[in-house]
Scaffold this active site. Structure first.
Site, PDB file in Angstrom:
ATOM      1  N   LYS A  49      -6.141 -10.565  -8.114  1.00 36.27           N
ATOM      2  CA  LYS A  49      -7.379 -10.832  -7.359  1.00 36.27           C
ATOM      3  C   LYS A  49      -8.467  -9.802  -7.713  1.00 36.27           C
ATOM      4  O   LYS A  49      -8.159  -8.628  -7.912  1.00 36.27           O
ATOM      5  CB  LYS A  49      -7.055 -10.730  -5.862  1.00 36.27           C
ATOM      6  CG  LYS A  49      -8.168 -11.194  -4.945  1.00 36.27           C
ATOM      7  CD  LYS A  49      -7.799 -11.013  -3.479  1.00 36.27           C
ATOM      8  CE  LYS A  49      -8.246  -9.669  -2.961  1.00 36.27           C
ATOM      9  NZ  LYS A  49      -8.264  -9.539  -1.505  1.00 36.27           N
ATOM     10  N   LYS A  99       0.826  -1.218   0.000  1.00 36.70           N
ATOM     11  CA  LYS A  99       0.000   0.000   0.000  1.00 36.70           C
ATOM     12  C   LYS A  99       0.860   1.268   0.000  1.00 36.70           C
ATOM     13  O   LYS A  99       0.429   2.312  -0.470  1.00 36.70           O
ATOM     14  CB  LYS A  99      -1.003  -0.013   1.151  1.00 36.70           C
ATOM     15  CG  LYS A  99      -2.085  -1.068   0.940  1.00 36.70           C
ATOM     16  CD  LYS A  99      -3.420  -0.726   1.574  1.00 36.70           C
ATOM     17  CE  LYS A  99      -4.464  -1.747   1.126  1.00 36.70           C
ATOM     18  NZ  LYS A  99      -5.728  -1.687   1.824  1.00 36.70           N
ATOM     19  N   LYS A 158     -12.303  -4.894  -4.523  1.00 37.39           N
ATOM     20  CA  LYS A 158     -13.315  -3.832  -4.524  1.00 37.39           C
ATOM     21  C   LYS A 158     -12.735  -2.447  -4.752  1.00 37.39           C
ATOM     22  O   LYS A 158     -13.454  -1.546  -5.158  1.00 37.39           O
ATOM     23  CB  LYS A 158     -14.130  -3.864  -3.227  1.00 37.39           C
ATOM     24  CG  LYS A 158     -13.342  -3.663  -1.942  1.00 37.39           C
ATOM     25  CD  LYS A 158     -14.290  -3.535  -0.773  1.00 37.39           C
ATOM     26  CE  LYS A 158     -13.846  -4.209   0.499  1.00 37.39           C
ATOM     27  NZ  LYS A 158     -12.505  -3.936   1.005  1.00 37.39           N
TER      28      LYS A 158
HETATM   29  P1  ATP Z   1      -9.293  -3.750  -0.864  1.00 37.91           P
HETATM   30  O1  ATP Z   1      -9.161  -3.750  -2.357  1.00 37.91           O
HETATM   31  O2  ATP Z   1     -10.216  -2.684  -0.353  1.00 37.91           O
HETATM   32  O3  ATP Z   1      -7.982  -3.829  -0.129  1.00 37.91           O
HETATM   33  P2  ATP Z   1     -10.347  -6.385  -1.243  1.00 37.91           P
HETATM   34  O4  ATP Z   1     -11.488  -6.219  -2.166  1.00 37.91           O
HETATM   35  O5  ATP Z   1      -9.076  -6.915  -1.822  1.00 37.91           O
HETATM   36  O6  ATP Z   1     -10.061  -5.061  -0.453  1.00 37.91           O
HETATM   37  P3  ATP Z   1     -10.751  -7.348   1.425  1.00 37.91           P
HETATM   38  O7  ATP Z   1     -11.632  -6.289   1.962  1.00 37.91           O
HETATM   39  O8  ATP Z   1      -9.342  -7.394   1.863  1.00 37.91           O
HETATM   40  O9  ATP Z   1     -10.850  -7.362  -0.150  1.00 37.91           O
HETATM   41  O10 ATP Z   1     -11.463  -8.754   1.631  1.00 37.91           O
HETATM   42  C1  ATP Z   1     -11.941  -9.239   2.840  1.00 37.91           C
HETATM   43  C2  ATP Z   1     -11.935 -10.746   2.739  1.00 37.91           C
HETATM   44  O11 ATP Z   1     -12.801 -11.148   1.661  1.00 37.91           O
HETATM   45  C3  ATP Z   1     -10.556 -11.324   2.382  1.00 37.91           C
HETATM   46  O12 ATP Z   1      -9.794 -11.606   3.524  1.00 37.91           O
HETATM   47  C4  ATP Z   1     -10.927 -12.593   1.619  1.00 37.91           C
HETATM   48  O13 ATP Z   1     -11.199 -13.607   2.547  1.00 37.91           O
HETATM   49  C5  ATP Z   1     -12.246 -12.229   0.938  1.00 37.91           C
HETATM   50  N1  ATP Z   1     -12.061 -11.821  -0.477  1.00 37.91           N
HETATM   51  C6  ATP Z   1     -11.979 -10.583  -0.971  1.00 37.91           C
HETATM   52  N2  ATP Z   1     -11.824 -10.583  -2.309  1.00 37.91           N
HETATM   53  C7  ATP Z   1     -11.802 -11.891  -2.671  1.00 37.91           C
HETATM   54  C8  ATP Z   1     -11.647 -12.583  -3.927  1.00 37.91           C
HETATM   55  N3  ATP Z   1     -11.492 -11.924  -5.066  1.00 37.91           N
HETATM   56  N4  ATP Z   1     -11.689 -13.927  -3.930  1.00 37.91           N
HETATM   57  C9  ATP Z   1     -11.857 -14.607  -2.781  1.00 37.91           C
HETATM   58  N5  ATP Z   1     -11.985 -14.023  -1.576  1.00 37.91           N
HETATM   59  C10 ATP Z   1     -11.957 -12.686  -1.498  1.00 37.91           C
END
Ligand code: ATP
Ligand code: LTN
Length: 345
Positions: free
Chosen positions: A208, A126, A211
């Site tokens: 991945k 980050k 969001k």
């Molecule tokens: P950000 O982009 O805001 O950092 P993010 O969308 O990558 O966030 P997190 O908020 O870190 O996602 O996700 C919370 C939890 O949801 C993660 O620990 C994981 O278990 C699950 N998760 C999020 N995105 C995925 C994905 N694409 N596939 C599977 N599991 C996911």
């Protein structure tokens, strides 16, 4: 209050193990959150004493638009409910509504070495993506996460692989504190579900689905319409060749197969034989339609709940009060042990 205390008492009597997890309201939730976290959280509710949190204080470690953060927080609550988190079984709350999270985080900061935070992969990543705002909160993000977990004496913490390092620090801090003083915190274990596929970005399937990705074409949101889902899948990146099969050199098709598996429950062998001899076009259409059918009931509930602000607020008030009840007991113990002067007795 009466209901919450009776819930807490039941948990004490039956000694159900405690689970805590959270998601940041830093964007709209995606199908990845559904398969990778929420589906699993729902299953855990009957067996465990679950605390499901919306990690808004973690979200402000990167710059947020205030009005959006507010609406995304409420939307995240509505999504938790639409996916099946039941406030009668689990405590659902917003992190900033329970002041003990910030209070314990400060204490834990005073027990954490600079080196422990600076080696965190998420901090390093980050710091690169948010060069203009490498703040102290981003640096100490893992001590706030440790506070979230340790306040509730959580036994298990369901997280994705990317959060395992933070959980390891929570365990170290709990052990360190227990060693300096006396047994205060339970040592939490990570809970990485056996099932729960990782969903990849639609346009860049080696990354991945996330969001906070700026390109919405990469993401299937839980509140996307049928047309949006079908279109996004239709335009997703596929690989060279024409075969529908799971393979390391076919990240696009493999990702679509994972989505189809989540939406229909069919396994990969079944999917491969269903589409043997068919082209990518037919496959993408089938995936788009199946995912749209799968999301639709959740989306409908989400819209209904999102529009009932009073109901959402009531759930959050009850959740905050229940969470505070548990968290304040742990914080009082901590304050006492480290020697902070108290006005009570
Ligand atoms: P950000 O982009 O805001 O950092 P993010 O969308 O990558 O966030 P997190 O908020 O870190 O996602 O996700 C919370 C939890 O949801 C993660 O620990 C994981 O278990 C699950 N998760 C999020 N995105 C995925 C994905 N694409 N596939 C599977 N599991 C996911
Ligand atoms: N850092 C986590 C969200 C989170 C969390 C927690 C998860 C904040 N506090 C406590 C488990 C336990 C994330 O971004 N996925």
């Amino acid at each position: 209050m009466e209901k919450q205390n009776s819930k807490t008492n039941t948990d004490t009597i039956t000694r159900r193990k405690t689970i805590l997890s959270g998601i940041q309201p830093s964007g709209k939730l995606t199908i990845g959150h559904l398969s990778g976290a929420l589906d699993n959280w729902v299953k855990l509710q009957d067996e465990y004493n679950c605390f499901y949190m919306i990690a808004d204080l973690h979200a402000i470690t990167v710059r947020q638009v205030p009005a959006l953060l507010r609406s995304q927080t409420l939307e995240t609550v509505a999504i938790y409910l639409a996916c099946g988190i039941d406030p009668k079984k689990s405590t659902l709350f917003v992190q900033s509504h329970v002041a003990e999270h910030s209070q314990l985080a400060w204490v834990l900061n005073c027990f954490t070495g600079m080196g422990e935070c600076s080696k965190m992969t998420q901090f390093k990543d980050k710091s690169k993506t948010h060069k203009e705002n490498i703040n102290v909160g981003l640096f100490s993000y893992p001590t706030l996460m440790a506070a979230d977990i340790l306040l509730y004496q959580a036994d298990l913490v369901p997280v994705g692989e990317d959060q395992k390092q933070h959980l390891e620090l929570s365990r170290n801090l709990a052990q360190r504190f227990n060693h300096y003083y006396s047994n205060t915190f339970k040592i939490p274990e990570p809970y990485i579900p056996k099932i729960g596929a990782r969903i990849m970005s639609l346009q860049e399937p080696t990354k991945k689905m996330s969001k906070s990705d700026e390109n919405e074409r990469n993401i299937i949101f839980i509140d996307d319409t049928r047309e949006q889902i079908i279109n996004k899948v239709k335009r997703s990146v596929t690989d060279s060749g024409s075969e529908i099969k799971m393979a390391a050199d076919k990240p696009g098709i493999s990702n679509l197969m994972t989505l189809y598996n989540i939406a229909t429950g069919k396994n990969f062998t079944e999917i491969e034989s269903e589409f043997s001899g068919k082209g990518y076009g037919d496959f993408k259409l089938a995936v788009g339609e199946a995912v749209a059918d799968y999301i639709q009931p959740i989306r409908e509930k989400f819209i209904e709940y999102r529009n009932d602000k009073k109901m959402l607020n009531d759930i959050l008030k009850e959740g905050a009060s229940n969470a505070h009840f548990v968290a304040s007991r742990t914080l009082s113990k901590v304050y006492k042990k480290i020697g902070l002067y108290s006005l009570d007795k």
